[in-house]
Write a protein that holds these residues in place. Structure first.
Motif, PDB file in Angstrom:
ATOM      1  N   SER A 131       1.038  -1.458   0.098  1.00 40.86           N
ATOM      2  CA  SER A 131      -0.378   0.059   0.175  1.00 40.86           C
ATOM      3  C   SER A 131       1.223   1.042   0.241  1.00 40.86           C
ATOM      4  O   SER A 131       1.974   1.218   0.928  1.00 40.86           O
ATOM      5  CB  SER A 131      -0.679   0.449   1.610  1.00 40.86           C
ATOM      6  N   GLN A 138      -3.986  -4.452   1.432  1.00 36.73           N
ATOM      7  CA  GLN A 138      -4.260  -4.864  -0.014  1.00 36.73           C
ATOM      8  C   GLN A 138      -4.527  -6.062  -0.206  1.00 36.73           C
ATOM      9  O   GLN A 138      -3.005  -6.413  -0.154  1.00 36.73           O
ATOM     10  CB  GLN A 138      -3.736  -3.689  -1.077  1.00 36.73           C
ATOM     11  N   VAL A 140      -5.623  -9.367  -2.793  1.00 34.19           N
ATOM     12  CA  VAL A 140      -6.392  -9.741  -4.049  1.00 34.19           C
ATOM     13  C   VAL A 140      -6.387 -10.936  -3.894  1.00 34.19           C
ATOM     14  O   VAL A 140      -5.849 -12.142  -4.019  1.00 34.19           O
ATOM     15  CB  VAL A 140      -5.459  -9.509  -5.017  1.00 34.19           C
ATOM     16  N   THR A 473     -12.431 -12.447  -9.429  1.00 34.39           N
ATOM     17  CA  THR A 473     -10.886 -12.054  -8.746  1.00 34.39           C
ATOM     18  C   THR A 473     -11.868 -10.603  -7.197  1.00 34.39           C
ATOM     19  O   THR A 473     -12.920 -10.196  -8.111  1.00 34.39           O
ATOM     20  CB  THR A 473      -9.643 -11.237  -9.408  1.00 34.39           C
ATOM     21  N   LYS A 474     -11.551 -10.650  -6.018  1.00 40.64           N
ATOM     22  CA  LYS A 474     -11.862  -9.965  -5.629  1.00 40.64           C
ATOM     23  C   LYS A 474     -10.773  -9.069  -4.456  1.00 40.64           C
ATOM     24  O   LYS A 474      -9.820  -9.802  -4.349  1.00 40.64           O
ATOM     25  CB  LYS A 474     -12.397 -10.614  -4.105  1.00 40.64           C
ATOM     26  N   PHE A 475     -10.995  -7.197  -4.819  1.00 39.50           N
ATOM     27  CA  PHE A 475      -9.823  -6.995  -3.779  1.00 39.50           C
ATOM     28  C   PHE A 475     -10.522  -6.438  -2.710  1.00 39.50           C
ATOM     29  O   PHE A 475     -11.441  -5.452  -2.307  1.00 39.50           O
ATOM     30  CB  PHE A 475      -9.456  -5.536  -4.774  1.00 39.50           C
ATOM     31  N   SER A 477      -9.409  -3.704   0.729  1.00 43.24           N
ATOM     32  CA  SER A 477      -8.537  -2.989   1.286  1.00 43.24           C
ATOM     33  C   SER A 477      -8.385  -2.741   2.507  1.00 43.24           C
ATOM     34  O   SER A 477     -10.111  -2.139   2.811  1.00 43.24           O
ATOM     35  CB  SER A 477      -8.799  -1.871   0.645  1.00 43.24           C
TER      36      SER A 477
END
Length: 479
Positions: A131, A138, A140, A473-475, A477
């Motif tokens: 980050s 962060q 993924v 795909t999932k991000f 934060s």
């Protein structure tokens, strides 16, 4: 000749093996003699609703099942398929027609897909992205996309479902699959192996029915999150449009018209004899078959002679006969199409060098056929024949050969034979196909991606790429 009996057929709904009983059914015909082997039960709209609700109910649990547990089930299923290969292969030959040796190889390779994707289930990973802000992590992550609707054809009733099922199940997705009604027993045997291996009830469901009704019903449901289809270009377009209405990703493996470039410096024996084996495998009903043999002018006559000689030696007959090298076509429609394509080509000026007509007697047999100097306006130069017709056509320069190879909207498989390293590099880079074989025809392996370009589809199955199409795909934060 072995005349193995053909077992009863079922639907596999919500973990239950549902027999035909009083349902509507469709006949399964042995293409070698035209006899009815059995009757496959067809689903109703209510059955599909039940399947969808079941898939929705098990989706979360299967996605959260530990990867090593999913892997153990898939590995066991692959082992069971291998143990049962002789029995499954005979069922496959009865309903699809291909020689028993080809059927056995297909079933064993189907087992390999489950073993391969068992290991891929353990390799689904993500990454940590550094980050630019303090105190922020962060991540993924890749997660199962959700319930899958899968549609497979009759010509490879073991390996095509295996590619889809193994990858989707490894990713953590439940699957509702509709195999081809012409060859249902093989796909049911794979489902039986998965059930016996301990796959939780409802994670896999197998349905048969009127294709348009089944696809429309499943794809329209918000429960289905992913669609995968192997079949013809027109149907692929239709299903793609249906998936687009729900903004759902779809993997398509469609038709082909495989070109083979044979250059002056090629090993003519390997290109011709291997080309005959490749072209007439599966009675030419193979989407990645070599179809148009484009031969450089100096070796055209030598190649043609060798190719025709090898073609005339082929033994055509019932797939259960050990001497048979080529079986029947799948149905009377394909038989009629072969006659039409040959008649059209000859009428327009093509030379008929071998075959060209149906074989008298029971079953849907057609002679291995070789057409030379086929005019560009002939139907067979535009349409995928999907039958035992080989086309021989000369070319002069590398540019000429590549232009003809890439002329059609198909881009599934292509082949080239040359001893020159520079030519090999050029054709590998320039051929518009998803799978290319240079100095060989065997281009398929469990660990390699399978897929096409242009109107032959998009997305890949098999290999490390195959599982990615069943993941999202999932991000994340986190502060």
């Amino acid at each position: 000749m072995n005349t193995t009996t053909y077992g009863p057929l079922y639907l596999f709904l919500a973990g239950e093996w549902v027999p035909a009983d009083t349902r509507d059914t469709s006949p399964v015909v042995n293409p070698a003699d035209g006899t009815v082997l059995g009757r496959v039960p067809l689903v109703t709209a209510a059955d599909l609703d039940r399947a969808l609700l079941t898939a929705n109910a098990v989706a979360g649990t299967w996605a959260k099942t530990f990867p090593n547990e999913r892997a153990a089930i898939l590995r066991k299923a692959g082992e069971l398929i291998r143990q049962r290969a002789a029995e499954i292969a005979r069922q496959l030959t009865l309903e699809e027609g291909k020689p028993l040796g080809e059927a056995t190889d297909e079933v064993l390779r189907a087992g390999e897909y489950f073993e391969w994707f068992a290991e891929e289930a353990r390799r689904i990973d993500g990454r940590v992205v550094p980050s630019n802000r303090p105190g922020v992590q962060q991540l993924v992550k890749r997660q199962a996309i959700g319930p899958v609707a899968a549609f497979t054809p009759w010509n490879f009733p073991a390996i095509t479902p295996a590619r889809k099922l193994a990858a989707a199940l490894a990713a953590g997705c439940p699957v509702i699959i509709k195999p081809g009604e012409e060859s249902p027993a093989t796909a049911l045997a794979l489902a039986r192996a998965l059930d016996d291996a301990g796959l939780p009830k409802g994670v896999l469901q197998v349905v048969f029915g009127v294709p348009d009704m089944v696809s429309a019903h499943l794809i329209a449901s918000p429960i289905i999150r992913k669609v995968t289809f192997t079949g013809s270009v027109p149907v692929g377009r239709l299903l793609s449009a249906r998936a687009a209405e729900g903004v759902k990703p779809i993997t398509l493996e469609l038709g082909g018209h495989g070109p083979v470039l044979v250059f002056n410096d090629a090993d003519i024996e390997a290109a011709a004899v291997g080309g005959v084996a490749n072209r007439f495998r599966g009675t030419g009903q193979v989407c990645i078959s070599s179809t148009r043999f484009l031969i450089q002018r100096d070796v055209y006559e030598a190649f043609t002679q060798r190719f025709v000689e090898a073609t005339l030696r082929l033994v055509v007959g019932n797939g259960l006969d050990e001497s048979s090298q080529m079986g029947p076509l799948a149905n009377p429609r394909q038989l009629a199409k072969m006659e039409e394509l040959v008649a059209d080509a000859v009428e327009r000026g093509a030379r008929l060098l071998a075959g060209g007509k149906r074989i008298p007697g029971p079953g849907y047999f057609f002679e291995p056929t070789v057409l030379a100097d086929v005019p560009m306006d002939a139907r067979v130069m535009q349409e995928e024949p999907f039958g035992p017709i080989a086309i021989l056509h000369p070319f002069d320069t590398l540019e000429d050969g590549l232009n003809e190879a890439n002329r059609l909207p198909y881009g599934l498989s292509a082949y080239a034979f040359t001893r020159d390293a520079r030519t090999a590099l050029d054709v590998g880079d320039s051929l518009e196909a998803g799978m290319i074989g240079i100095n060989q025809y065997r281009i398929i392996a469990t660990e390699l991606p399978f897929g096409g370009l242009k109107e032959s589809g998009h997305g890949s199955e098999g290999g490390a790429e195959g599982i990615g199409y069943y993941l999202t795909t999932k991000f994340i934060s986190q502060a």
